[in-house]
Write an enzyme that holds these catalytic residues in place. Structure first.
Site, PDB file in Angstrom:
ATOM      1  N   ASP A   1       0.762  -1.189   0.175  1.00  0.00           N
ATOM      2  CA  ASP A   1      -0.120   0.110   0.146  1.00  0.00           C
ATOM      3  C   ASP A   1       0.859   1.449   0.043  1.00  0.00           C
ATOM      4  O   ASP A   1       2.162   1.061   0.578  1.00  0.00           O
ATOM      5  CB  ASP A   1      -0.805  -0.139   1.240  1.00  0.00           C
ATOM      6  CG  ASP A   1      -2.070   0.888   1.176  1.00  0.00           C
ATOM      7  OD1 ASP A   1      -2.448   1.297   0.009  1.00  0.00           O
ATOM      8  OD2 ASP A   1      -2.708   1.284   2.111  1.00  0.00           O
TER       9      ASP A   1
ATOM     10  N   ASN B   1       1.466   3.581  -2.978  1.00  0.00           N
ATOM     11  CA  ASN B   1       1.953   4.087  -4.052  1.00  0.00           C
ATOM     12  C   ASN B   1       1.269   5.182  -4.415  1.00  0.00           C
ATOM     13  O   ASN B   1       2.294   6.112  -4.966  1.00  0.00           O
ATOM     14  CB  ASN B   1       1.534   3.058  -5.220  1.00  0.00           C
ATOM     15  CG  ASN B   1       2.185   1.492  -5.101  1.00  0.00           C
ATOM     16  OD1 ASN B   1       3.100   1.382  -4.412  1.00  0.00           O
ATOM     17  ND2 ASN B   1       1.750   0.493  -5.967  1.00  0.00           N
TER      18      ASN B   1
ATOM     19  N   ASN C   1     -10.455  -3.075  -6.716  1.00  0.00           N
ATOM     20  CA  ASN C   1      -9.665  -2.214  -7.224  1.00  0.00           C
ATOM     21  C   ASN C   1     -10.268  -1.958  -8.723  1.00  0.00           C
ATOM     22  O   ASN C   1      -9.621  -0.872  -9.358  1.00  0.00           O
ATOM     23  CB  ASN C   1      -8.356  -2.609  -7.456  1.00  0.00           C
ATOM     24  CG  ASN C   1      -7.506  -2.386  -6.206  1.00  0.00           C
ATOM     25  OD1 ASN C   1      -6.360  -3.134  -6.027  1.00  0.00           O
ATOM     26  ND2 ASN C   1      -7.669  -1.739  -5.049  1.00  0.00           N
ATOM     27  N   TRP C   2     -11.165  -2.859  -9.323  1.00  0.00           N
ATOM     28  CA  TRP C   2     -11.728  -2.553 -10.626  1.00  0.00           C
ATOM     29  C   TRP C   2     -12.430  -0.976 -10.485  1.00  0.00           C
ATOM     30  O   TRP C   2     -12.687  -0.482 -11.584  1.00  0.00           O
ATOM     31  CB  TRP C   2     -12.345  -3.678 -10.968  1.00  0.00           C
ATOM     32  CG  TRP C   2     -12.017  -4.840 -11.230  1.00  0.00           C
ATOM     33  CD1 TRP C   2     -12.001  -6.108 -10.641  1.00  0.00           C
ATOM     34  CD2 TRP C   2     -11.370  -5.129 -12.592  1.00  0.00           C
ATOM     35  NE1 TRP C   2     -11.374  -7.103 -11.212  1.00  0.00           N
ATOM     36  CE2 TRP C   2     -10.770  -6.764 -12.444  1.00  0.00           C
ATOM     37  CE3 TRP C   2     -10.779  -4.441 -13.803  1.00  0.00           C
ATOM     38  CZ2 TRP C   2      -9.926  -7.430 -13.438  1.00  0.00           C
ATOM     39  CZ3 TRP C   2     -10.121  -5.304 -14.531  1.00  0.00           C
ATOM     40  CH2 TRP C   2      -9.557  -6.600 -14.532  1.00  0.00           C
TER      41      TRP C   2
ATOM     42  N   ARG D   1      -5.200  -2.407   8.389  1.00  0.00           N
ATOM     43  CA  ARG D   1      -6.222  -3.118   7.620  1.00  0.00           C
ATOM     44  C   ARG D   1      -5.919  -4.378   7.122  1.00  0.00           C
ATOM     45  O   ARG D   1      -4.628  -4.337   6.505  1.00  0.00           O
ATOM     46  CB  ARG D   1      -7.066  -2.236   6.768  1.00  0.00           C
ATOM     47  CG  ARG D   1      -8.071  -1.207   7.451  1.00  0.00           C
ATOM     48  CD  ARG D   1      -9.014  -0.599   6.190  1.00  0.00           C
ATOM     49  NE  ARG D   1      -8.170   0.059   5.428  1.00  0.00           N
ATOM     50  CZ  ARG D   1      -7.686   1.147   5.673  1.00  0.00           C
ATOM     51  NH1 ARG D   1      -7.812   1.956   6.569  1.00  0.00           N
ATOM     52  NH2 ARG D   1      -7.009   2.087   4.621  1.00  0.00           N
TER      53      ARG D   1
HETATM   54  C1  FPP Z   1      -1.746   0.319  -3.294  1.00  0.00           C
HETATM   55  O1  FPP Z   1      -1.301   1.518  -3.390  1.00  0.00           O
HETATM   56  C2  FPP Z   1      -1.399  -0.477  -4.242  1.00  0.00           C
HETATM   57  C3  FPP Z   1      -2.156  -1.112  -5.315  1.00  0.00           C
HETATM   58  C4  FPP Z   1      -3.904  -0.976  -5.217  1.00  0.00           C
HETATM   59  C5  FPP Z   1      -1.435  -1.971  -6.356  1.00  0.00           C
HETATM   60  C6  FPP Z   1      -0.291  -2.389  -5.941  1.00  0.00           C
HETATM   61  C7  FPP Z   1       0.251  -2.667  -7.503  1.00  0.00           C
HETATM   62  C8  FPP Z   1       1.675  -2.543  -7.709  1.00  0.00           C
HETATM   63  C9  FPP Z   1       2.767  -2.294  -6.617  1.00  0.00           C
HETATM   64  C10 FPP Z   1       2.179  -2.457  -8.873  1.00  0.00           C
HETATM   65  C11 FPP Z   1       1.521  -3.366 -10.066  1.00  0.00           C
HETATM   66  C12 FPP Z   1       2.176  -4.766  -9.694  1.00  0.00           C
HETATM   67  C13 FPP Z   1       2.028  -6.005 -10.619  1.00  0.00           C
HETATM   68  C14 FPP Z   1       2.712  -7.255 -10.356  1.00  0.00           C
HETATM   69  C15 FPP Z   1       1.082  -5.705 -11.607  1.00  0.00           C
HETATM   70  P1  FPP Z   1      -2.571   2.963  -3.536  1.00  0.00           P
HETATM   71  O2  FPP Z   1      -2.838   3.269  -5.009  1.00  0.00           O
HETATM   72  O3  FPP Z   1      -3.885   2.268  -2.625  1.00  0.00           O
HETATM   73  O4  FPP Z   1      -1.917   3.880  -2.619  1.00  0.00           O
HETATM   74  P2  FPP Z   1      -2.359   4.734  -1.466  1.00  0.00           P
HETATM   75  O5  FPP Z   1      -2.859   3.997  -0.175  1.00  0.00           O
HETATM   76  O6  FPP Z   1      -1.383   5.960  -1.299  1.00  0.00           O
HETATM   77  O7  FPP Z   1      -3.868   5.381  -2.045  1.00  0.00           O
END
Ligand code: FPP
Length: 257
Positions: A36, A38, A84-85, A206
């Site tokens: 989490d 990104n 996530n979709w 969570r």
């Molecule tokens: C959560 O960060 C991360 C995700 C929903 C996707 C994780 C994906 C990757 C690490 C890259 C893709 C990997 C593959 C193998 C295809 P968030 O966007 O919820 O971050 P936030 O908590 O800061 O909002």
């Protein structure tokens, strides 16, 4: 990936004096990670969310290498959830592009390092190209035994359990024959040991529908680092924290450590 070494890293051993033998560091066999943070990382660095996911993707290989180097044998990464979709289409497309890369050009690197790859999750909604390449990657790497890396992609724990129940019912199993082993054998993770530790990056606490059956006795660890910043140092901190936990599995401390 440059090297995957299954020996426990000496940096994890506390320093010794005289002839004392080193205190044992207990390393988890299977670590599951909720990657989490990104988007927050991207915002902090003036980048787009898609660039944040790219940075997160690029962090998978070094963290896998760091885990393997410390003696962890298996990891499951939560890369895309059934929920996530519902994110903006541009973001979903960016993650799908990364998935195509992971199961396309990315496979060879893992294979040459002896990593066994596996997908856990729903297949039907994923693009056909991804599904076909997942099958190829799983087949190509099926005999590898240095490290097992599972990608939870279009994965949701509740959906997984519903799916298992549907299968069991469709097989006509008598209710008295349904036990925990039978249910576990119908989950996407069939054959994969339960995670010993679940790490969530990004500072929150969570489980987010991740491995809700399998995590019954997993040790939970939350790291304040956003996933793209979760590195070797954080891997060491997590393993150290795990090593200090006393796992009781609902029993008295002296009956199982
Ligand atoms: C959560 O960060 C991360 C995700 C929903 C996707 C994780 C994906 C990757 C690490 C890259 C893709 C990997 C593959 C193998 C295809 P968030 O966007 O919820 O971050 P936030 O908590 O800061 O909002």
């Amino acid at each position: 990936m440059s090297s995957v070494n299954s020996e426990v890293d000496s940096t994890l051993r506390p320093s010794m004096s005289g002839n004392e033998s080193p205190p044992e560091i207990r390393v988890p066999h299977h670590v599951a990670i909720i990657m989490d943070g990104n988007a927050r990382w991207a915002e902090k660095n003036g980048l787009t969310v898609s660039q944040g996911h790219r940075a997160g993707y690029d962090n998978i290989e070094p963290v896998t290498r760091a885990l393997a180097k410390r003696g962890v044998k298996e990891a499951t990464l939560f890369a895309f959830s059934t929920e996530n979709w519902d994110r903006p289409s541009e973001e979903v497309e960016a993650i799908m592009e990364l998935a195509k890369e992971a199961v396309g050009a990315g496979v060879k690197r893992f294979h040459t390092q002896g990593v066994k790859l596996r997908h856990v999750g729903y297949e039907k909604r994923l693009p056909a190209e991804i599904i076909a390449n997942i099958k190829k990657a799983e087949e190509l790497t099926s005999e590898n035994n240095r490290f097992a890396l599972n990608f939870a992609f279009d994965y949701g724990g509740r959906h997984e359990i519903v799916n298992a129940i549907r299968q069991i019912v469709s097989e006509g199993v008598c209710p008295d024959e349904i036990d925990e082993g039978l249910v576990a054998g119908h989950l996407f993770t069939s054959g994969i040991p339960d995670p010993d530790m679940i790490i969530r990056t990004g500072g929150e606490y969570r489980i987010s529908n991740f491995m809700i059956w399998q995590s019954a006795y997993s040790e939970f660890y939350s790291s304040p680092q956003m996933w793209p910043d979760f590195g070797e140092h954080e891997v060491d901190e997590a393993i150290r924290a795990y090593s200090h936990r006393q796992r009781r599995f609902g029993r008295r401390p002296d009956s199982r450590s």
